[in-house]
Scaffold this motif. Structure first.
Motif, PDB file in Angstrom:
ATOM      1  N   SER A 109       0.815  -1.217   0.000  1.00  0.00           N
ATOM      2  CA  SER A 109       0.000   0.000   0.000  1.00  0.00           C
ATOM      3  C   SER A 109       0.851   1.271   0.000  1.00  0.00           C
ATOM      4  O   SER A 109       0.393   2.335  -0.429  1.00  0.00           O
ATOM      5  N   SER A 110       2.096   1.180   0.492  1.00  0.00           N
ATOM      6  CA  SER A 110       2.951   2.364   0.561  1.00  0.00           C
ATOM      7  C   SER A 110       3.828   2.532  -0.678  1.00  0.00           C
ATOM      8  O   SER A 110       4.486   3.560  -0.839  1.00  0.00           O
ATOM      9  N   THR A 111       3.838   1.546  -1.574  1.00  0.00           N
ATOM     10  CA  THR A 111       4.706   1.629  -2.748  1.00  0.00           C
ATOM     11  C   THR A 111       4.026   2.291  -3.930  1.00  0.00           C
ATOM     12  O   THR A 111       4.695   2.832  -4.811  1.00  0.00           O
ATOM     13  N   GLY A 112       2.694   2.242  -3.963  1.00  0.00           N
ATOM     14  CA  GLY A 112       1.995   2.692  -5.158  1.00  0.00           C
ATOM     15  C   GLY A 112       2.380   1.784  -6.316  1.00  0.00           C
ATOM     16  O   GLY A 112       2.610   0.594  -6.124  1.00  0.00           O
ATOM     17  N   PHE A 113       2.501   2.350  -7.519  1.00  0.00           N
ATOM     18  CA  PHE A 113       2.878   1.548  -8.678  1.00  0.00           C
ATOM     19  C   PHE A 113       4.219   2.005  -9.253  1.00  0.00           C
ATOM     20  O   PHE A 113       4.543   1.737 -10.400  1.00  0.00           O
ATOM     21  N   ASP A 114       4.989   2.701  -8.415  1.00  0.00           N
ATOM     22  CA  ASP A 114       6.324   3.122  -8.797  1.00  0.00           C
ATOM     23  C   ASP A 114       7.218   1.882  -8.914  1.00  0.00           C
ATOM     24  O   ASP A 114       7.369   1.129  -7.966  1.00  0.00           O
ATOM     25  N   LYS A 115       7.779   1.672 -10.093  1.00  0.00           N
ATOM     26  CA  LYS A 115       8.528   0.438 -10.354  1.00  0.00           C
ATOM     27  C   LYS A 115       9.728   0.278  -9.431  1.00  0.00           C
ATOM     28  O   LYS A 115      10.041  -0.834  -8.976  1.00  0.00           O
ATOM     29  N   GLU A 116      10.421   1.374  -9.129  1.00  0.00           N
ATOM     30  CA  GLU A 116      11.583   1.294  -8.244  1.00  0.00           C
ATOM     31  C   GLU A 116      11.164   0.890  -6.831  1.00  0.00           C
ATOM     32  O   GLU A 116      11.802   0.038  -6.198  1.00  0.00           O
ATOM     33  N   LYS A 117      10.079   1.486  -6.360  1.00  0.00           N
ATOM     34  CA  LYS A 117       9.594   1.146  -5.024  1.00  0.00           C
ATOM     35  C   LYS A 117       9.070  -0.288  -4.964  1.00  0.00           C
ATOM     36  O   LYS A 117       9.222  -0.977  -3.955  1.00  0.00           O
TER      37      LYS A 117
END
Length: 237
Positions: A53-61
């Protein structure tokens, strides 16, 4: 009467544990026979769900999350791997998910739903790229129209948030929630999420998790055969 049956993908339509087991075997981390692979898998899913839930859809995260969850899981067993090993595990895990097949009786169930002219759909968490590959590998377009498939990245919202289910309702112009059934394996995402918007739920508890106190699932099944029987009965009711 026409009803709407909406499926999760991972561990609902196919067994993700098989890909996980193959990826773990590639790690070569000693006495693997002593590892409880199903428990290891559930633990990795737990750590992944907690951080997703804290990463979103940011590929690096997302990559950072993937590295973290397997390293943290193996730590529970006293096994340490470095970030390079963890990333290779994730790449192997993803690769093996291209070699998947539907659970037994699932193809028969989807055939039945189409033959009975029921509405069939999918709501799945994940990135478009990964989930589309799984959809293609499972040949889901044979039964499920493209417009009936909702991948969380496409709208920037994931289960169990209410808005992803409401978005599906709007896309298909669904008015009667009494006839919508969501089928999935994750209690939080696939039972509490759709129940919050008034949908019926079928918890596919294939891993035999403990039933939560005050369990809100309308139906619980332990195997694909039972799922087939339940849905066949609901169609005829």
């Amino acid at each position: 009467m026409k009803r709407v049956f909406v499926f999760d993908i991972d561990d609902t339509l196919y067994d993700q544990l098989r890909a996980f087991k193959r990826a773990v075997e590639n790690l070569q981390i000693g006495n693997q026979k002593a590892l409880d692979i199903p428990s290891l898998y559930q633990l990795m899913k737990k750590y992944g769900d907690e951080t997703f839930s804290s990463t979103g859809f940011d590929k690096e995260k997302l990559r950072e999350m993937h590295v973290f969850r397997i390293k943290r899981t193996l730590q529970e067993y006293g096994i340490k791997i470095n970030s390079k090993q963890a990333m290779q595990f994730q790449l192997d895990f993803e690769e093996y998910q291209n070699d998947i097949e539907l659970f037994p009786r699932m193809e028969e169930l989807l055939d039945l739903l189409v033959a009975e002219k029921q509405v069939v759909g999918v709501i799945t968490n994940g990135t478009i790229d990964k989930q589309v590959k799984k959809i293609k590998a499972l040949k889901l377009h044979k039964w499920i129209p493209k417009n009936n498939i909702l991948i969380s990245e496409s709208i920037g919202v994931s289960k169990p948030k209410k808005s992803i289910f409401k978005c599906f309702e709007k896309a298909l112009s669904l008015s009667s929630k009494n006839e919508i059934y969501y089928i999935g394996d994750n209690y939080l995402n696939d039972v509490l999420g759709p129940k919050a918007v008034g949908w019926n739920t079928i918890w596919v508890n294939y891993r035999e998790h403990n039933k939560p106190i005050g369990c809100k699932a309308d139906y619980i099944v332990q195997d694909p055969k039972s799922l087939y029987g339940l849905i066949a009965k609901l169609i005829k009711t």
